[in-house]
Design a protein around this motif. Structure first.
Motif, PDB file in Angstrom:
ATOM      1  N   GLU A 497       5.739  10.626  11.679  1.00 16.22           N
ATOM      2  CA  GLU A 497       6.963   9.868  11.388  1.00 16.22           C
ATOM      3  C   GLU A 497       7.672   9.444  12.663  1.00 16.22           C
ATOM      4  N   LEU A 498       7.693  10.321  13.651  1.00 12.96           N
ATOM      5  CA  LEU A 498       8.376  10.000  14.905  1.00 12.96           C
ATOM      6  C   LEU A 498       7.591   9.032  15.770  1.00 12.96           C
ATOM      7  N   SER A 499       6.301   8.877  15.483  1.00 12.87           N
ATOM      8  CA  SER A 499       5.494   7.959  16.292  1.00 12.87           C
ATOM      9  C   SER A 499       5.699   6.503  15.914  1.00 12.87           C
ATOM     10  N   ARG A 500       6.359   6.254  14.781  1.00 16.01           N
ATOM     11  CA  ARG A 500       6.601   4.866  14.388  1.00 16.01           C
ATOM     12  C   ARG A 500       7.663   4.256  15.298  1.00 16.01           C
ATOM     13  N   PRO A 501       7.479   2.995  15.714  1.00 15.91           N
ATOM     14  CA  PRO A 501       8.475   2.365  16.593  1.00 15.91           C
ATOM     15  C   PRO A 501       9.783   2.100  15.837  1.00 15.91           C
ATOM     16  N   SER A 506      18.153   2.104  14.481  1.00 13.06           N
ATOM     17  CA  SER A 506      17.705   3.369  13.896  1.00 13.06           C
ATOM     18  C   SER A 506      17.900   4.547  14.834  1.00 13.06           C
ATOM     19  N   TRP A 507      18.650   4.366  15.905  1.00 14.20           N
ATOM     20  CA  TRP A 507      18.830   5.469  16.848  1.00 14.20           C
ATOM     21  C   TRP A 507      19.486   6.650  16.157  1.00 14.20           C
ATOM     22  N   ASN A 508      18.913   7.844  16.422  1.00 13.57           N
ATOM     23  CA  ASN A 508      19.407   9.072  15.806  1.00 13.57           C
ATOM     24  C   ASN A 508      19.252  10.205  16.803  1.00 13.57           C
ATOM     25  N   LEU A 509      20.275  11.036  16.908  1.00 10.84           N
ATOM     26  CA  LEU A 509      20.298  12.080  17.928  1.00 10.84           C
ATOM     27  C   LEU A 509      19.195  13.107  17.719  1.00 10.84           C
ATOM     28  N   ASP A 510      19.031  13.614  16.507  1.00 10.71           N
ATOM     29  CA  ASP A 510      18.027  14.656  16.274  1.00 10.71           C
ATOM     30  C   ASP A 510      16.608  14.120  16.397  1.00 10.71           C
ATOM     31  N   ARG A 511      16.380  12.861  16.039  1.00 10.58           N
ATOM     32  CA  ARG A 511      15.048  12.307  16.240  1.00 10.58           C
ATOM     33  C   ARG A 511      14.739  12.158  17.733  1.00 10.58           C
TER      34      ARG A 511
END
Length: 527
Positions: A497-501, A506-511
């Protein structure tokens, strides 16, 4: 002497003997027609808190609604939490402030205390939406967004009693329908004015539309150009078009509803509290006394079972942890919720004119609240035992938060019963619900669940890999404490999921933290 009946004569004769001329004016005919019995007038309290209005939206509100809608269509991303949700919420808040300032007629109708309360509701709404900028759990963001809509609606519509808060929380839904005609009338007036600002705004809108259309086409035709403008112009695809259409369908009603409410209507602070007819002492005291005795017997008989914990499970033949935790948990939860209703009804029907009635009310209702707090504690203890044995889940954590909030409500009721003044209880209980949701979100539920389950694995060697792999990126720091073999299995889906651009919307602190933590690799499943 009886007067002759002339009710059937037409036309009615005038005193001079000449018949009266029938009125040919449509207004006179409409005035002469009797009112239809099937259209009753609205109750006075409805007309007072939410009167009908044919006013038009001010020019700033017309432009603001259109701007918020376009902003939502441009930046909102539905697939995952991100800063885009906070941007849209800030745009809606700015629209409400601009519209409220344009309507200066209601500035003196709200007192200082009510104004501070409304500011608090508005701040709570923005804080709830801001969770999407911090946490990566989309389910948590969904609950926060719905709660934020209710808080923002109460901030604009008001509400202090139970009915007022309930109606104020859903007022934006009704206002969305009314806001269509309100905005249309305002847009018609703006169009008729033909001012230079209208022409400038029209020119800017056309220019932006042309840049978006041709920019998307150029970006889809050339990768270099798409890379240059990729952060400013979204990619052109069927999914992006569908996302924009969905944003238009959802954001526009929200903007219309909150813009309409910001015009100063309704005012559910003025909603009258319902008054129930008081009954005789024996009619309300006897049921409460019987209920107190029943609660006391239940607590006394089940005291060892309610708080026995691990020792009780080990002593009881054939009783597992699941049976111990589940036996009666939901029934106890329903008992606690029904007790709130019973206390609310008793407070409304019990007279308090005599000192004996006040003392009896304090004793019976206070005893019922204290016994219910014991039941709340027992339900939380059952949940704790079950979680220690089988691990935490989102559902169990949510139920525990609700149970704890109900316990806080009973503490508030006890405090109100001391002075027998509880008008502040409904809005305080609602505010505590918002605070509980906000505190839970800030405490990182997925991280808490993962941490507890990892501790349980280190203690017992048992773990639910399939469930933990479905958690969000919020759980990555806690899951990295697992051995490499398990860590690779649990984090595989999160890594994909995190590898998707993603872009800035969509900026998110925990990601971002999870990506930084996974740079060294999550390990291989089973390796």
């Amino acid at each position: 002497m009886a007067l002759p009946d002339t009710s059937d004569e037409s036309p009615i004769a005038k005193p001079g003997g000449r018949p009266a001329r029938e009125s040919s004016s449509p207004a006179d005919k409409a005035a002469a027609e009797p009112k239809r019995p099937d259209t009753p007038a609205r109750p006075r309290w409805i007309a007072r808190v939410w009167p009908r209005q044919d006013a038009a939206a001010p020019r700033s509100a017309v432009i603001g609604v259109a701007g918020v809608t376009l902003a939502g269509a441009a930046v909102l991303v539905w697939s995952e939490p991100g800063v885009c949700w906070l941007i849209v919420a800030l745009c809606v808040a700015a629209l409400a402030v601009i519209t409220r300032r344009a309507n200066r007629s209601d500035r003196d109708t709200v007192g200082r205390l009510e104004r501070l309360e409304r500011i608090g509701w508005a701040a709570g709404a923005l804080a709830l939406v801001a969770i999407g900028t911090i946490r990566a759990d989309s389910g948590l963001l969904t609950w926060c967004v719905f709660a934020a809509l209710a808080c923002g609606s109460v901030a604009l519509a008001g509400g202090r009693s139970v009915a007022g808060i309930g109606m104020g929380a859903i007022a934006f839904v009704v206002a969305s329908g009314r806001g269509i005609a309100w905005w249309r009338r305002g847009a018609r007036q703006v169009r008729r004015s033909g001012s230079n600002r209208v022409r400038i705004g029209r020119t800017v809108a056309v220019s932006v539309l042309l840049v978006l259309v041709f920019g998307l086409l150029f970006a889809s035709a050339d990768r270099t150009f798409a890379h240059v403008v990729g952060y400013a112009i979204p990619s052109f695809s069927g999914a992006s078009v569908g996302r924009v259409i969905l944003a238009l369908i959802i954001v526009m009603p929200v903007a219309l509803g909150f813009g309409y409410l910001a015009g100063g209507e309704p005012a559910f602070d003025a909603l009258p509290e319902g008054r129930s007819k008081t009954v005789r002492r024996i009619e309300w005291a006897s049921p409460l006394a019987i209920l107190d005795v029943l609660f006391a017997i239940f607590v006394a008989v089940q005291l060892d079972f309610l708080f026995g914990g691990r020792e009780r499970v080990l002593r009881t033949s054939g009783l597992t942890y699941a049976q111990y935790a589940r036996s009666g948990f939901w029934q106890l939860l329903i008992v606690v919720a029904l007790t709130v209703i019973v206390i609310g009804v008793a407070v409304r029907v019990a007279p308090r004119t005599h000192r004996a009635d006040r003392v009896l009310c304090r004793v019976l209702l206070g005893g019922l609240c204290l016994l219910t707090l014991v039941i709340v504690a027992s339900a939380l203890n059952r949940l704790r035992v079950y979680d220690d044995a089988y691990g935490f889940t989102r559902e169990r954590l949510a139920v525990g938060v609700i149970e704890a909030w109900l316990g806080i409500v009973f503490v508030l009721i006890i405090c109100a019963g001391v002075a027998l003044r509880g008008r502040w209880v409904p809005r305080t209980a609602a505010a505590m619900a918002v605070i509980a949701l906000l505190t839970t979100a800030l405490a990182n539920p997925d991280g808490f669940i993962a941490s507890r389950d990892v501790d349980r694995y280190q203690r017992t060697g048992r773990i639910d890999v399939s469930y933990l792999s479905g958690l969000s990126a919020d759980a990555v720091p806690a899951l990295q404490r697992l051995p490499p073999s398990l860590r690779g299995c649990v984090l595989s889906s999160i890594t994909d999921e995190l590898s998707r651009p993603e872009d800035w919307r969509s900026w998110n602190l925990d990601r971002q933290r999870a990506r930084r933590a996974l740079r060294g690799g999550a390990g291989s499943c089973g390796g």
